[in-house]
Design a protein around this motif. Structure first.
Motif, PDB file in Angstrom:
ATOM      1  N   GLU A 135      14.646 -22.179  17.634  1.00 54.80           N
ATOM      2  CA  GLU A 135      14.061 -21.389  19.204  1.00 54.80           C
ATOM      3  C   GLU A 135      12.447 -21.098  18.995  1.00 54.80           C
ATOM      4  O   GLU A 135      11.786 -21.664  19.639  1.00 54.80           O
ATOM      5  N   LEU A 136      12.660 -20.162  17.811  1.00 54.48           N
ATOM      6  CA  LEU A 136      11.513 -19.326  17.548  1.00 54.48           C
ATOM      7  C   LEU A 136       9.737 -20.423  17.114  1.00 54.48           C
ATOM      8  O   LEU A 136       8.835 -19.781  16.421  1.00 54.48           O
ATOM      9  N   LEU A 137      10.656 -21.116  15.879  1.00 49.51           N
ATOM     10  CA  LEU A 137       9.647 -21.700  14.565  1.00 49.51           C
ATOM     11  C   LEU A 137      10.465 -22.647  14.501  1.00 49.51           C
ATOM     12  O   LEU A 137      10.658 -23.832  15.137  1.00 49.51           O
ATOM     13  N   PRO A 138       8.662 -23.777  14.355  1.00 50.97           N
ATOM     14  CA  PRO A 138       8.976 -25.162  13.583  1.00 50.97           C
ATOM     15  C   PRO A 138      10.350 -25.065  12.895  1.00 50.97           C
ATOM     16  O   PRO A 138       9.940 -24.772  12.164  1.00 50.97           O
ATOM     17  N   PHE A 139       9.973 -26.529  12.651  1.00 50.51           N
ATOM     18  CA  PHE A 139      10.995 -27.415  11.961  1.00 50.51           C
ATOM     19  C   PHE A 139      11.411 -27.162  10.219  1.00 50.51           C
ATOM     20  O   PHE A 139      11.656 -27.044   9.648  1.00 50.51           O
ATOM     21  N   TYR A 140       9.812 -27.423  10.026  1.00 46.00           N
ATOM     22  CA  TYR A 140       8.827 -26.779   9.068  1.00 46.00           C
ATOM     23  C   TYR A 140       9.513 -25.920   8.061  1.00 46.00           C
ATOM     24  O   TYR A 140       9.649 -25.016   7.112  1.00 46.00           O
ATOM     25  N   ALA A 141       9.292 -24.373   9.341  1.00 45.52           N
ATOM     26  CA  ALA A 141       9.465 -23.452   9.093  1.00 45.52           C
ATOM     27  C   ALA A 141      10.604 -22.473   8.812  1.00 45.52           C
ATOM     28  O   ALA A 141      11.321 -21.601   8.422  1.00 45.52           O
ATOM     29  N   VAL A 142      11.166 -23.366   9.530  1.00 44.12           N
ATOM     30  CA  VAL A 142      12.690 -22.767   9.556  1.00 44.12           C
ATOM     31  C   VAL A 142      13.277 -23.075   8.123  1.00 44.12           C
ATOM     32  O   VAL A 142      13.912 -22.298   7.585  1.00 44.12           O
ATOM     33  N   ILE A 143      13.122 -23.732   7.540  1.00 47.42           N
ATOM     34  CA  ILE A 143      13.162 -24.197   6.060  1.00 47.42           C
ATOM     35  C   ILE A 143      12.619 -24.214   5.041  1.00 47.42           C
ATOM     36  O   ILE A 143      14.056 -23.240   3.945  1.00 47.42           O
ATOM     37  N   ILE A 144      11.537 -22.624   5.650  1.00 48.39           N
ATOM     38  CA  ILE A 144      11.033 -22.087   4.722  1.00 48.39           C
ATOM     39  C   ILE A 144      12.217 -20.609   4.600  1.00 48.39           C
ATOM     40  O   ILE A 144      12.154 -20.373   4.019  1.00 48.39           O
ATOM     41  N   VAL A 145      12.158 -21.013   5.791  1.00 47.66           N
ATOM     42  CA  VAL A 145      12.888 -19.544   6.105  1.00 47.66           C
ATOM     43  C   VAL A 145      14.244 -19.810   5.423  1.00 47.66           C
ATOM     44  O   VAL A 145      14.513 -18.192   4.686  1.00 47.66           O
ATOM     45  N   LEU A 146      14.631 -20.718   5.074  1.00 45.09           N
ATOM     46  CA  LEU A 146      16.279 -20.544   4.573  1.00 45.09           C
ATOM     47  C   LEU A 146      16.284 -20.490   3.277  1.00 45.09           C
ATOM     48  O   LEU A 146      17.535 -20.417   2.468  1.00 45.09           O
ATOM     49  N   ALA A 147      15.220 -21.878   2.665  1.00 43.72           N
ATOM     50  CA  ALA A 147      14.588 -21.786   1.344  1.00 43.72           C
ATOM     51  C   ALA A 147      14.533 -20.324   0.723  1.00 43.72           C
ATOM     52  O   ALA A 147      14.948 -20.149  -0.827  1.00 43.72           O
ATOM     53  N   ILE A 148      14.136 -19.324   1.811  1.00 44.94           N
ATOM     54  CA  ILE A 148      14.059 -17.817   0.783  1.00 44.94           C
ATOM     55  C   ILE A 148      14.969 -16.935   0.626  1.00 44.94           C
ATOM     56  O   ILE A 148      15.257 -16.706   0.056  1.00 44.94           O
ATOM     57  N   VAL A 149      15.741 -17.192   1.799  1.00 47.58           N
ATOM     58  CA  VAL A 149      16.893 -16.761   1.972  1.00 47.58           C
ATOM     59  C   VAL A 149      18.220 -17.304   0.733  1.00 47.58           C
ATOM     60  O   VAL A 149      18.546 -16.242   0.067  1.00 47.58           O
ATOM     61  N   THR A 150      17.750 -18.782   0.777  1.00 48.07           N
ATOM     62  CA  THR A 150      18.948 -19.156  -0.204  1.00 48.07           C
ATOM     63  C   THR A 150      18.733 -18.442  -1.481  1.00 48.07           C
ATOM     64  O   THR A 150      19.263 -18.617  -2.161  1.00 48.07           O
ATOM     65  N   GLY A 151      17.153 -18.008  -1.660  1.00 42.34           N
ATOM     66  CA  GLY A 151      16.928 -18.854  -2.924  1.00 42.34           C
ATOM     67  C   GLY A 151      17.050 -17.147  -3.016  1.00 42.34           C
ATOM     68  O   GLY A 151      17.343 -16.608  -4.628  1.00 42.34           O
ATOM     69  N   LEU A 152      16.712 -16.179  -2.514  1.00 45.74           N
ATOM     70  CA  LEU A 152      17.688 -14.302  -2.801  1.00 45.74           C
ATOM     71  C   LEU A 152      18.657 -14.220  -3.548  1.00 45.74           C
ATOM     72  O   LEU A 152      18.587 -13.268  -4.146  1.00 45.74           O
ATOM     73  N   TYR A 153      19.210 -14.980  -2.183  1.00 51.07           N
ATOM     74  CA  TYR A 153      21.281 -14.608  -2.891  1.00 51.07           C
ATOM     75  C   TYR A 153      21.447 -15.506  -3.625  1.00 51.07           C
ATOM     76  O   TYR A 153      22.323 -15.242  -4.795  1.00 51.07           O
ATOM     77  N   THR A 268      12.062 -36.675   2.645  1.00 51.22           N
ATOM     78  CA  THR A 268      10.860 -35.866   2.979  1.00 51.22           C
ATOM     79  C   THR A 268      11.631 -34.224   3.278  1.00 51.22           C
ATOM     80  O   THR A 268      11.107 -33.503   2.391  1.00 51.22           O
ATOM     81  N   TRP A 269      12.966 -34.242   4.316  1.00 55.34           N
ATOM     82  CA  TRP A 269      13.231 -32.767   4.680  1.00 55.34           C
ATOM     83  C   TRP A 269      13.855 -31.974   3.647  1.00 55.34           C
ATOM     84  O   TRP A 269      14.279 -30.939   2.804  1.00 55.34           O
ATOM     85  N   ILE A 270      14.347 -33.426   2.239  1.00 55.83           N
ATOM     86  CA  ILE A 270      14.610 -32.744   1.080  1.00 55.83           C
ATOM     87  C   ILE A 270      13.848 -32.453  -0.041  1.00 55.83           C
ATOM     88  O   ILE A 270      14.034 -30.807  -0.340  1.00 55.83           O
ATOM     89  N   VAL A 271      12.906 -32.922   0.020  1.00 55.34           N
ATOM     90  CA  VAL A 271      12.203 -32.588  -0.924  1.00 55.34           C
ATOM     91  C   VAL A 271      11.685 -31.314  -0.330  1.00 55.34           C
ATOM     92  O   VAL A 271      11.376 -30.509  -1.476  1.00 55.34           O
ATOM     93  N   TRP A 272      10.707 -31.159   0.890  1.00 57.42           N
ATOM     94  CA  TRP A 272      10.258 -29.973   1.272  1.00 57.42           C
ATOM     95  C   TRP A 272      10.975 -29.158   0.847  1.00 57.42           C
ATOM     96  O   TRP A 272      11.194 -27.952   0.804  1.00 57.42           O
ATOM     97  N   TYR A 273      12.669 -28.462   1.796  1.00 58.22           N
ATOM     98  CA  TYR A 273      13.110 -27.390   1.061  1.00 58.22           C
ATOM     99  C   TYR A 273      13.610 -27.581  -0.741  1.00 58.22           C
ATOM    100  O   TYR A 273      13.471 -26.232  -0.963  1.00 58.22           O
ATOM    101  N   PHE A 274      13.700 -27.989  -1.480  1.00 56.60           N
ATOM    102  CA  PHE A 274      13.238 -27.976  -2.602  1.00 56.60           C
ATOM    103  C   PHE A 274      12.147 -27.415  -3.004  1.00 56.60           C
ATOM    104  O   PHE A 274      12.543 -25.741  -3.832  1.00 56.60           O
ATOM    105  N   LEU A 275      11.164 -27.867  -2.700  1.00 56.97           N
ATOM    106  CA  LEU A 275      10.174 -27.207  -2.808  1.00 56.97           C
ATOM    107  C   LEU A 275       9.643 -25.359  -2.742  1.00 56.97           C
ATOM    108  O   LEU A 275       9.031 -24.698  -3.455  1.00 56.97           O
ATOM    109  N   CYS A 276      10.426 -25.210  -1.734  1.00 56.78           N
ATOM    110  CA  CYS A 276       9.982 -24.235  -1.051  1.00 56.78           C
ATOM    111  C   CYS A 276      11.187 -23.187  -1.987  1.00 56.78           C
ATOM    112  O   CYS A 276      11.254 -21.697  -1.706  1.00 56.78           O
ATOM    113  N   SER A 277      12.521 -23.659  -1.905  1.00 52.01           N
ATOM    114  CA  SER A 277      13.286 -22.560  -2.572  1.00 52.01           C
ATOM    115  C   SER A 277      13.041 -22.895  -3.855  1.00 52.01           C
ATOM    116  O   SER A 277      13.222 -21.479  -4.916  1.00 52.01           O
TER     117      SER A 277
END
Length: 298
Positions: A135-153, A268-277
């Protein structure tokens, strides 16, 4: 030289230490050694006896061990530790019950890639937790946030759950066997080659041990990552994106939709997620100075 003669020679502790020194300073029989190389640790009498008994034979410019593999084996039987010794002491890491339970759970989650029912259940639960972010972020930014979280753990789990000492021991053992095999080939020592090949057969279990060590953190990483990936797939392919969330602009490719293939068959969504991750994992590792692979010695 005969094995009995070598055994008799090593009954004397001083000669055993002398031969150990020669064995180590000759790179375990792979290099020639001269008196000047060992004179600080051997007496001239010990050096002469090694030559007299045939343990050392004349080489090009110095002396070399007549049968390095037999010397290695005999020294190990007398308690000498060389770089190739201690093979049996590396125990394969066993999984605890919770590791096995996590593995079963990861397999069930993995089935969600093909089973729509499982995917919808997992994605619906994830959507409750991720709704405030969407609700707060656009979808591309949501993917960035999830990639950071998954990358951290993922980085933390891999660093904490991986037994780096055992992994390094496995790698060093295999490297040592390969180096000894090449050295035996170079000097045409068929007996040594046969013995090394037997050791390699005995060490075949190392591959299983390394696999178990590497796969243990991967099980926990998949247990947490698969639900995120299933939610992203459900979000894009299930028509649950918000109004205007059609895709993003990519250099060279221009405006592409989330479901459009961008890199081969990858959408596209898979490529964007993997690049961010991948980018987030590299930054996290360098920022927190986290080691996720065993150090290699030169």
């Amino acid at each position: 030289m005969p094995g009995e003669q070598l055994e008799a020679l090593l009954e004397n502790s001083a000669m055993r230490e002398a031969l150990s020194t020669v064995f180590e300073r000759s790179e375990e029989g792979n290099e020639e050694v001269q008196w000047a190389d060992v004179s600080d640790a051997l007496s001239s009498g010990q050096w002469g006896r090694l030559i007299e008994t045939g343990v050392l034979v004349s080489g090009g410019t110095g002396f070399t061990l007549a049968n390095p593999e037999r010397v290695r084996q005999t020294l190990e039987e007398h308690g000498h530790r060389s770089s190739g010794a201690g093979v049996e002491e590396i125990e394969s890491g066993s999984w605890a019950w919770y590791d096995k339970a996590a593995g079963v759970a990861a397999l069930v989650l993995f089935a969600g890639y093909w089973n729509t029912g499982i995917r919808d259940i997992i994605a619906s639960f994830d959507n409750i937790l991720l709704a405030p972010i969407t609700e707060l972020l656009p979808f591309y930014a949501v993917i960035i946030v999830l990639a950071i979280v998954t990358g951290l753990y993922s980085t933390v789990l891999q660093a904490r759950l991986m037994d780096h000492e055992k992994m390094q021991a496995y790698q060093e053992r295999m490297k040592d066997l390969n180096e000894r095999k090449e050295a035996a080939k170079d000097r045409g020592d068929d007996e040594a080659l046969e013995q090394i090949q037997e050791e390699q057969m005995e060490a075949a279990g190392d591959q299983l041990g390394m696999f178990k060590l590497q796969f243990r953190p991967m099980v926990w990483i998949m247990l947490l990552t698969i639900p995120v990936f299933l939610w992203l797939r459900w979000k894009v392919r299930g028509g649950h994106l918000g109004v205007g969330e059609t895709g993003l602009i990519v250099p060279l490719a221009g405006a592409v939709s989330w479901q459009e293939p961008l890199l081969g068959p990858m959408r596209t969504w898979i490529v964007w997620y993997f690049l961010c991750s991948m980018a987030s994992r590299q930054i996290i590792q360098k920022t927190l100075n986290i080691q996720t692979s065993p150090s290699t010695s030169s």
